[in-house]
Design an enzyme around this catalytic site. Sequence first.
Site, short mmCIF file in Angstrom:
data_model
loop_
_atom_site.label_atom_id
_atom_site.label_comp_id
_atom_site.label_asym_id
_atom_site.label_seq_id
_atom_site.Cartn_x
_atom_site.Cartn_y
_atom_site.Cartn_z
N CYS A 100 10.77 45.65 7.91
CA CYS A 100 11.02 47.04 7.53
C CYS A 100 9.85 47.85 8.09
CB CYS A 100 11.08 47.18 6.01
SG CYS A 100 10.95 48.90 5.50
N CYS A 107 16.58 47.96 4.96
CA CYS A 107 15.64 47.42 3.96
C CYS A 107 16.28 47.52 2.58
CB CYS A 107 14.33 48.20 4.00
SG CYS A 107 13.20 47.70 2.68
N CYS A 143 7.53 52.27 1.85
CA CYS A 143 8.41 51.25 1.25
C CYS A 143 7.68 50.62 0.05
CB CYS A 143 8.73 50.20 2.31
SG CYS A 143 9.73 48.85 1.70
N ASP A 171 1.37 10.29 3.94
CA ASP A 171 2.09 11.18 4.84
C ASP A 171 1.13 12.21 5.42
OD1 ASP A 171 4.14 12.21 6.25
OD2 ASP A 171 5.16 13.14 4.55
N LYS A 218 10.49 3.24 3.75
CA LYS A 218 10.43 4.70 3.59
C LYS A 218 11.33 5.16 2.45
CE LYS A 218 9.85 7.16 7.32
NZ LYS A 218 8.93 8.12 7.92
N TYR A 263 -7.08 2.27 5.84
CA TYR A 263 -6.21 1.16 5.47
C TYR A 263 -6.16 0.02 6.48
CZ TYR A 263 -3.20 4.39 8.12
OH TYR A 263 -2.70 5.25 9.05
N CYS A 322 14.06 50.27 0.55
CA CYS A 322 13.90 51.69 0.88
C CYS A 322 14.99 52.19 1.83
CB CYS A 322 12.51 51.95 1.47
SG CYS A 322 12.30 51.27 3.11
N LYS A 338 2.23 4.55 1.68
CA LYS A 338 2.35 5.08 3.04
C LYS A 338 1.99 6.56 2.96
CE LYS A 338 5.24 5.05 7.16
NZ LYS A 338 4.59 6.21 7.71
N GLU A 386 0.84 -1.21 0.00
CA GLU A 386 0.00 0.00 0.00
C GLU A 386 0.87 1.25 0.00
OE1 GLU A 386 -2.15 -0.20 3.66
OE2 GLU A 386 -3.02 -2.15 3.19
S1 IVH Z 1 -1.04 0.45 8.98
C1 IVH Z 1 -0.66 -1.49 13.22
N1 IVH Z 1 -1.01 1.48 6.58
O1 IVH Z 1 2.20 5.19 9.29
C2 IVH Z 1 -0.25 -0.70 12.04
N2 IVH Z 1 -0.20 2.83 8.36
O2 IVH Z 1 4.43 4.35 11.16
C3 IVH Z 1 -1.27 0.24 11.58
N3 IVH Z 1 0.49 5.07 7.66
O3 IVH Z 1 0.63 5.52 12.40
C4 IVH Z 1 -0.81 1.15 10.54
N4 IVH Z 1 0.01 4.85 5.53
O4 IVH Z 1 -0.27 6.93 10.49
C5 IVH Z 1 -0.71 1.68 7.88
N5 IVH Z 1 -1.09 2.23 4.38
C6 IVH Z 1 -0.81 2.44 5.67
C7 IVH Z 1 -0.28 3.67 6.14
C8 IVH Z 1 0.02 3.82 7.50
C9 IVH Z 1 0.46 5.67 6.46
C10 IVH Z 1 0.97 5.74 8.90
C11 IVH Z 1 0.05 5.61 10.07
C12 IVH Z 1 0.85 4.95 11.14
C13 IVH Z 1 2.25 5.18 10.69
C14 IVH Z 1 3.10 4.04 11.21
#
Ligand code: IVH
Length: 682
Positions: free
Chosen positions: A418, A400, A424, A111, A306, A219, A403, A109, A107
């Site tokens: 300024c 500045c 200005c 942010d 990551k 998720y 000016c 991740k 999946e």
């Molecule tokens: S699963 C028990 N799936 O990453 C694990 N987390 O470092 C439950 N996050 O706190 C998390 N995308 O905020 C999961 N596809 C994804 C995610 C995800 C982002 C974040 C989430 C979690 C952190 C863990």
Amino acid sequence: MQHRIAELRRLLDYHNHKYYVENAPEIDDITFDGLMRELQDLEQAHPEWDDPDSPTHRVGSDLTREFQSVEHLHPMLSLSNTYSREELGEFFDRVEREVEQAEYVAELKFDGTAISLIYQNGRLLRAVTRGDGVRGDDVTTNVRTIGSVPLRLTGDDYPEMFEIRGEILMPYASFDRLNEERMQSGEQLFANPRNAAAGSLKQQNPAVTAGRGLDCFLYFLVGDDLPFATHYDSLMAMRRWGFKVSERTTICHSRQEVYDYIDHIDELRHTLPFATDGVVIKVNSYANQRRLGFTAKSPRWAVAYKFKAEQAETRLCGVDFQVGRTGAITPVANLEPVQLAGTVVKRATLHNADQIAALDLRIGDIVYVEKGGEIIPKITGVDLSARPADSTPLQFIERCPQCGTPLVRPEGEAKHFCPNSSACPPQIVGRIVHFVGRKAMNIESLGDETIALLHSAGLVSDVADLYDLSAADIARLPRLGDRSAATIVANIADSTKVPFARVLFALGIRYVGETTAKSLAAHFGSIDALMSASAEELAETEDVGERIAESIVNFFADEQNRARVERLRAAGVQFEQQSKEPTSASLAGLSFVISGTFEEYGRDQLKEMIEQAGGRNVAAVSAKVDYLLAGDNMGPAKRAKAEKLGVKIIDINGFVEMLGVGKQPETPKPYAENTAIQGSLF
Ligand code: IVH
């Protein structure tokens, strides 16, 4: 009527899902707004049929309250991180030592900021932030405003009660818009969409959260006894129930397929409309997940891979100092152009003097530039081994650059300013550019360049000068003919119809953004009431804290600003809130002061109710006021004053009776009183 209300709610829920979850709207915004308005009107006329899950409540009421800290039903663990194929290989080894024929789900991740949602009988009951993993903040009211979070589920095969987790994010488009607005009102910018999403969830006013354009991907269905055999099956069910589950989620049958997925996402993520910082890999089968179990901190059946923050090395050629409309000085690094995350980077923000000092930057240095979750690249370090022997530390400017006025650094501020605001040039031009902006006076034909031309020709040095311009003045400028001059003059004249809230935003009072301007306009009703308000009175407004109140008082204490208001007023600009046509006359001729907080109604909602019934809102108690509508936590001084002046004091029930509405909407049961949830989940 009740039938139509139900139908409208169903229709709006359906189209919300199409728009926010499926990204495939079937009707345009105008049609949608029309349906929403029809429902709002019907609900207003029939409060007895109110429903806390109605799509109208997503826009948020304006009640303020503190967040309650609540314990999670299951602790919110984090994931262990890996940064290389090698580390990821170790994860696969560990899994495959215990599990035969491992199948994985890969999946994105996301942010953003993690959220736990509890549903009971198909309705959203509670939303809690991660907090420390054991306890989080109850942000249900704010989460209810996020369009992609279903308030009611579809289908009938969802458990009676369940917890589901996901990520709340701010798409880049919303993030850019928000920071643009914050820049316009002189507020500190959010460093990245993750911080912006987290900040937006913690707003005291849900209407602010509603306006932030948040999104939510789910998720993880939580529980030990789920009616599915695999994580992937749960995800598909979640999607059927109405949750937004990423289309990028894939089953991988081998390590190689996971590696290929990572490569694919690493490319793709630069084109996604929201921030991702890696890939999450989960063992698919629940039986295998159970076999693998948990460590103290994280599941052993999942891992995050990551992406490295993308970095490049380049030379610092020089530093420019930009002057904003508020006089704030922002240092900007000029870099030797370098390729980074798909774009050529030539400039990087340096924020302020402290940051330059902390990095000990010197012209000619080889610097590391990074683009993490941030949009604007930043300098994260210096390659000291490559530093020229004769380099000297970079000095922050003392005057500045535009000016020549000596700069000041107010106590507690990170930025230099300024102080020459009235003369200005970039400050003057910046204020006019802000004033004519789309969300302010919307004088579309006046672009930045034309404003700079008008200023250098000596025709405008204040926003009020715009209203004295003649077409002949403008037509004399280079590149501007009679036709565009006539359009500009006509657009300026039209801007006198712009409503008061936007005029207030256009004035460019520091920290008064669009939302605050709306609250102030609704609360005070006119510029005169606003100008004569004390800091304490200002701070009674929704969204207005001490810092904003002080900034407003300072703004109007300045004679030049007051004179500008008078000139604009003489030109016909709106300095009073236009009230809508009343729909009844039950409060005709009566004036009200609202004070304190109300459990069921937001302040602005009450004001609207007063106006709709032909009454008038007044900011402060005086002998001319008919009623003081008293809520919780009303200050004793206000009550005493009303009593002394003979102003009648009524509570919300008395008020509703006067309106002839008859009955307040039923109070939804607060979570704490709901004992069912204390038991087992399924
Ligand atoms: S699963 C028990 N799936 O990453 C694990 N987390 O470092 C439950 N996050 O706190 C998390 N995308 O905020 C999961 N596809 C994804 C995610 C995800 C982002 C974040 C989430 C979690 C952190 C863990």
